[in-house]
Design a protein around this motif. Structure first.
Motif, PDB file in Angstrom:
ATOM      1  N   ILE A 199       0.861  -1.706  -0.529  1.00 53.86           N
ATOM      2  CA  ILE A 199       0.499   0.205  -0.088  1.00 53.86           C
ATOM      3  C   ILE A 199       0.865   1.152  -0.445  1.00 53.86           C
ATOM      4  N   LEU A 200       1.975   1.272   0.622  1.00 51.72           N
ATOM      5  CA  LEU A 200       2.796   2.380   0.703  1.00 51.72           C
ATOM      6  C   LEU A 200       3.590   2.364  -0.297  1.00 51.72           C
ATOM      7  N   GLU A 201       4.187   1.534  -1.306  1.00 55.49           N
ATOM      8  CA  GLU A 201       4.740   2.042  -2.562  1.00 55.49           C
ATOM      9  C   GLU A 201       3.822   2.173  -3.369  1.00 55.49           C
ATOM     10  N   ASN A 202       2.619   1.400  -3.643  1.00 59.79           N
ATOM     11  CA  ASN A 202       1.534   2.331  -4.319  1.00 59.79           C
ATOM     12  C   ASN A 202       1.702   3.499  -4.313  1.00 59.79           C
ATOM     13  N   THR A 203       1.448   3.860  -2.960  1.00 63.88           N
ATOM     14  CA  THR A 203       1.240   5.172  -2.919  1.00 63.88           C
ATOM     15  C   THR A 203       1.588   5.822  -3.528  1.00 63.88           C
ATOM     16  N   PHE A 204       3.112   5.723  -3.019  1.00 65.75           N
ATOM     17  CA  PHE A 204       4.149   6.405  -3.315  1.00 65.75           C
ATOM     18  C   PHE A 204       4.692   6.805  -4.562  1.00 65.75           C
ATOM     19  N   ALA A 205       4.267   5.259  -5.388  1.00 63.51           N
ATOM     20  CA  ALA A 205       5.126   5.218  -7.147  1.00 63.51           C
ATOM     21  C   ALA A 205       4.177   6.568  -7.787  1.00 63.51           C
ATOM     22  N   ILE A 257     -15.571   9.566 -19.575  1.00 62.54           N
ATOM     23  CA  ILE A 257     -14.987   9.963 -20.443  1.00 62.54           C
ATOM     24  C   ILE A 257     -13.959   8.578 -20.551  1.00 62.54           C
ATOM     25  N   LEU A 258     -13.670   7.779 -18.665  1.00 65.90           N
ATOM     26  CA  LEU A 258     -12.243   6.808 -19.220  1.00 65.90           C
ATOM     27  C   LEU A 258     -13.302   4.995 -19.653  1.00 65.90           C
ATOM     28  N   PRO A 259     -14.364   4.863 -19.676  1.00 65.82           N
ATOM     29  CA  PRO A 259     -15.037   3.785 -19.785  1.00 65.82           C
ATOM     30  C   PRO A 259     -15.198   4.007 -21.387  1.00 65.82           C
ATOM     31  N   PRO A 260     -14.835   4.006 -22.206  1.00 66.53           N
ATOM     32  CA  PRO A 260     -15.180   4.001 -23.567  1.00 66.53           C
ATOM     33  C   PRO A 260     -13.975   4.080 -24.200  1.00 66.53           C
ATOM     34  N   LEU A 261     -12.690   3.806 -23.114  1.00 57.61           N
ATOM     35  CA  LEU A 261     -11.374   3.493 -23.796  1.00 57.61           C
ATOM     36  C   LEU A 261     -10.178   2.364 -23.383  1.00 57.61           C
ATOM     37  N   GLY A 262     -11.623   2.215 -22.498  1.00 54.86           N
ATOM     38  CA  GLY A 262     -10.743   0.870 -21.389  1.00 54.86           C
ATOM     39  C   GLY A 262     -10.198   0.885 -19.732  1.00 54.86           C
ATOM     40  N   LEU A 263     -10.003   2.922 -19.436  1.00 58.82           N
ATOM     41  CA  LEU A 263      -9.350   2.887 -18.375  1.00 58.82           C
ATOM     42  C   LEU A 263     -10.211   3.171 -17.105  1.00 58.82           C
ATOM     43  N   MET A 264     -11.122   2.987 -17.261  1.00 56.03           N
ATOM     44  CA  MET A 264     -11.625   3.084 -15.522  1.00 56.03           C
ATOM     45  C   MET A 264     -11.272   2.320 -14.711  1.00 56.03           C
ATOM     46  N   TYR A 265     -11.039   2.087 -13.998  1.00 48.28           N
ATOM     47  CA  TYR A 265     -11.279   1.207 -12.769  1.00 48.28           C
ATOM     48  C   TYR A 265      -9.314   0.768 -12.796  1.00 48.28           C
ATOM     49  N   THR A 266      -8.332   1.571 -13.386  1.00 49.06           N
ATOM     50  CA  THR A 266      -6.971   0.751 -13.826  1.00 49.06           C
ATOM     51  C   THR A 266      -7.026   1.941 -12.973  1.00 49.06           C
ATOM     52  N   THR A 267      -5.285   2.046 -12.243  1.00 52.19           N
ATOM     53  CA  THR A 267      -3.775   2.599 -12.053  1.00 52.19           C
ATOM     54  C   THR A 267      -3.821   4.133 -12.893  1.00 52.19           C
ATOM     55  N   THR A 268      -3.937   3.935 -14.456  1.00 47.70           N
ATOM     56  CA  THR A 268      -4.007   4.658 -15.499  1.00 47.70           C
ATOM     57  C   THR A 268      -4.713   5.773 -14.628  1.00 47.70           C
ATOM     58  N   ALA A 269      -5.845   5.601 -15.198  1.00 45.82           N
ATOM     59  CA  ALA A 269      -7.486   6.106 -14.720  1.00 45.82           C
ATOM     60  C   ALA A 269      -6.964   7.131 -13.380  1.00 45.82           C
ATOM     61  N   THR A 270      -6.747   6.723 -12.412  1.00 46.92           N
ATOM     62  CA  THR A 270      -6.425   7.137 -11.207  1.00 46.92           C
ATOM     63  C   THR A 270      -4.762   8.017 -11.524  1.00 46.92           C
ATOM     64  N   PHE A 329       3.928  16.510  -4.800  1.00 43.84           N
ATOM     65  CA  PHE A 329       3.455  15.506  -4.436  1.00 43.84           C
ATOM     66  C   PHE A 329       3.065  15.221  -3.326  1.00 43.84           C
ATOM     67  N   VAL A 330       3.566  16.561  -2.302  1.00 45.50           N
ATOM     68  CA  VAL A 330       2.898  15.984  -0.926  1.00 45.50           C
ATOM     69  C   VAL A 330       1.446  16.006  -1.536  1.00 45.50           C
ATOM     70  N   ILE A 331       1.141  16.672  -2.022  1.00 45.98           N
ATOM     71  CA  ILE A 331      -0.572  17.055  -2.406  1.00 45.98           C
ATOM     72  C   ILE A 331      -0.874  15.227  -3.092  1.00 45.98           C
ATOM     73  N   SER A 332       0.053  15.013  -3.477  1.00 44.03           N
ATOM     74  CA  SER A 332      -0.797  13.340  -4.253  1.00 44.03           C
ATOM     75  C   SER A 332      -0.924  12.370  -3.252  1.00 44.03           C
ATOM     76  N   LEU A 333       0.499  12.754  -2.022  1.00 50.77           N
ATOM     77  CA  LEU A 333       0.163  11.058  -0.797  1.00 50.77           C
ATOM     78  C   LEU A 333      -1.074  11.403  -0.603  1.00 50.77           C
ATOM     79  N   GLY A 334      -1.411  12.130  -0.413  1.00 48.36           N
ATOM     80  CA  GLY A 334      -2.993  12.270   0.542  1.00 48.36           C
ATOM     81  C   GLY A 334      -4.217  11.876  -0.184  1.00 48.36           C
ATOM     82  N   PHE A 335      -4.132  11.788  -1.389  1.00 45.93           N
ATOM     83  CA  PHE A 335      -5.004  11.572  -2.394  1.00 45.93           C
ATOM     84  C   PHE A 335      -6.732  10.487  -1.928  1.00 45.93           C
ATOM     85  N   PHE A 336      -7.475  11.246  -1.783  1.00 46.11           N
ATOM     86  CA  PHE A 336      -8.669   9.361  -1.473  1.00 46.11           C
ATOM     87  C   PHE A 336      -9.585   9.525  -2.848  1.00 46.11           C
ATOM     88  N   LEU A 337     -10.588  10.673  -3.057  1.00 48.48           N
ATOM     89  CA  LEU A 337     -11.637  10.833  -4.196  1.00 48.48           C
ATOM     90  C   LEU A 337     -10.885  10.146  -5.264  1.00 48.48           C
TER      91      LEU A 337
END
Length: 545
Positions: free
Chosen positions: A65-71, A124-137, A199-207
């Motif tokens: 989880i930590l590695e994924n958050t920072f990556a 926008i993302l579902p027709p592109l096949g990107l919804m619910y992926t890391t790329t979408a995030t 980067f600091v803002i990115s670490l706390g992303f939730f929505l």
């Protein structure tokens, strides 16, 4: 040397009391829960154990989880910088005020509800096949962060005169060499500040990961929310504490590094500026900057335009382009009691937040600027601390504290949480306003017989009124668009952002597009009104009355 403590310094006490009740004590509760083996909270007799932290170290899930958050945060920061740098280079080289106008357009999504923007990407993302992926995030995060990076880099680049590049080329350097040896070094400070902030803002992303990401995109913020939902306060608090420590270490470590960096923004700002340079020469770096700028504007504005079109669809489902034109979903909003109740609650909370944050901010600023007290620097830093602490952690802490006081879901609970978010900015705005006008005019009024209170209200208060108006508007917008704290605090009545969030996660209807369009319209009308008032005020000042 600071003077002896005076009565004016006492004006910081209301703000300190509020900060203690809504920030310090709730965060202390989270820290104590993390140290309790069962995640229980007791201020009187806390049980101190490192069991929850030991579990974080030994369980590979937490490391992932930590590695994924920072990556994800690092990738989003890098992509944001790659997009913003050439765009800001092009905008900062434009003459005739076009750079500033286009900058305002680029910052428009910043004033648009985060849920409106996320809703756009759910279409926008579902027709592109990107919804619910890391790329979408990552896409959603970059979309949110890009205005921040653009604002910082544009301010840094605007002060660099084109004549410096022309001088380098006159001395034999090619365009690429002139940019690499002259322009880029002068922008390192802006790149450093912007990247650290993003980067600091990115670490706390939730929505964003919660709405756009998949099950494998678990971040620290989403993990904390899941654990709180099932009352696992021990692991949630321990993970939140780790996130807090890492965020503070990065922020203050970067500040120390930046303070010792010779390439300071102040030094860059000593250049002559771009007002005297000749027109933009369309060399190939400028052409690249133009192309990237066009792509950035399409990326920032196209999703919002799509939302507007979707709001007028006559069908019960969302499809772009819509098959017709209808205002039925606007009528549905005004005829739906739940939507109107949420909007009315948000309006009440935003108005009260604006009043509370501006009042506390003004009192605090007077105490900090005019008062004499020990530890003023520490007190000032304390008021700015909510800007650094991840909002997910503040939301969890406030929910825990408000729930124990039976304030969760109440009007007072919402206002307290939103005031905490708005207070640092109102303190900064009021502090800068007081310092800029000084005390000379107020002292002159007192010399002519006015009492201290009358001199302040008749002279100083009028001079800082525009700044206080900006602070009030900022506080209102912060509250009106705040979904994270409101989501945790809602235990029955929900604010409008929470109502939108619930619809996005369950059943997306065109009503959400209609509400999103109306929220954008409110921002546009407010910006237009503010611009007209500011222009009228400048004309009056120019006319001498």
């Amino acid at each position: 040397m600071p003077g002896k403590p005076n009565k004016t310094a006492l004006l910081v006490l209301p703000g300190l009391a509020f900060l203690s009740a809504t920030f310090i004590v709730p965060l202390a509760g989270v820290l104590l829960r993390g140290l309790d083996p069962d995640g229980r909270l007791s201020y009187a007799a806390p049980r101190l154990s490192l069991a929850n932290y030991a579990e974080l170290i030994h369980d590979p899930l937490y490391r992932i989880i930590l590695e994924n958050t920072f990556a994800v945060a690092a990738i989003a920061t890098l992509v944001t910088l790659i997009l913003a740098y050439p765009a800001c280079f092009f905008l900062s080289r434009l003459s005739g005020g076009w750079g500033g106008r286009l900058l305002l357009l680029a910052l428009f999504p910043f004033w648009t509800s985060i849920l409106v923007r996320l809703f756009a990407f759910t279409q926008i993302l579902p027709p592109l096949g990107l919804m619910y992926t890391t790329t979408a995030t990552v896409i959603g995060m970059v979309y949110y962060l890009l205005p921040y990076m653009i604002a910082v880099l544009y301010a840094s680049m605007l002060t660099i005169d084109n004549e410096l590049i022309n001088a380098a080329r006159t001395l034999g350097a090619g365009m690429v060499q002139a940019l690499r040896r002259v322009f880029v070094p002068l922008t390192r400070s802006g790149v450093f500040v912007g990247s650290t902030m993003v980067f600091v803002i990115s670490l706390g992303f939730f929505l964003t990961p919660a709405i756009l990401g998949g099950g494998s995109d678990l971040t620290v913020a989403t993990y904390i929310q899941q654990q709180v939902n099932i009352a696992q306060w021990g692991p949630a608090s321990a993970m939140g504490t780790v996130l807090l420590v890492l965020t503070l270490a990065i922020f203050f470590g970067a500040n120390r590094l930046f303070a010792s960096n010779e390439l300071s923004v102040v030094g860059v700002g000593s250049q002559k500026g771009t007002s005297r340079v000749e027109g933009l020469r369309f060399t190939w770096p400028v052409v690249v900057g133009l192309l990237v700028t066009v792509c950035v504007f399409i990326f920032l504005l196209a999703p919002l335009v799509i939302v507007v079109f979707l709001s007028f669809t006559p069908t019960t489902y969302l499809a772009f382009p819509p098959s017709g034109f209808s205002g039925r979903w606007y009528a549905r909003f005004f005829g739906d009691r739940d939507w109107l109740t949420s909007a009315w609650l948000s309006l009440q909370v935003a108005l009260l937040t604006s009043l509370a944050a501006t009042s506390l901010g003004l009192l605090t600023a007077i105490g900090l600027v005019r008062g004499h007290m020990p530890g003023k620097a520490l007190i000032s830093a304390l008021f700015l601390a909510p800007l650094v602490v991840p909002v997910i952690l503040m939301a969890v802490a406030l929910f825990d504290f408000a729930n124990r006081l039976h304030l969760a879901g109440s009007l007072a609970g919402y206002v307290a949480g939103h005031t905490l978010l708005a207070l640092p900015i109102t303190v900064m705005i009021a502090t800068n306003a007081l310092r800029s006008i000084g005390t000379e005019l107020e002292q002159a009024a007192r010399t002519l017989g006015a009492s201290p209170r009358h001199a302040f209200t008749a002279v100083t208060a009028r001079l800082i009124a525009p700044s206080l108006g900006v602070a009030a508007i900022f506080s209102f917008v912060t509250s009106w668009d705040e979904p994270v704290i409101a989501l945790f605090m809602s235990t029955g009545r929900t604010t409008l952002p929470v109502h939108i969030f619930n619809h996005i996660q369950t059943e997306v209807t065109p009503t959400v597009a209609a509400v999103s369009t109306m929220l954008m319209a409110v921002v546009l009308i407010g910006a237009l009104g503010f611009g007209l008032v500011s222009a009228a005020r400048k004309r009056r000042l120019a006319a001498g009355y």
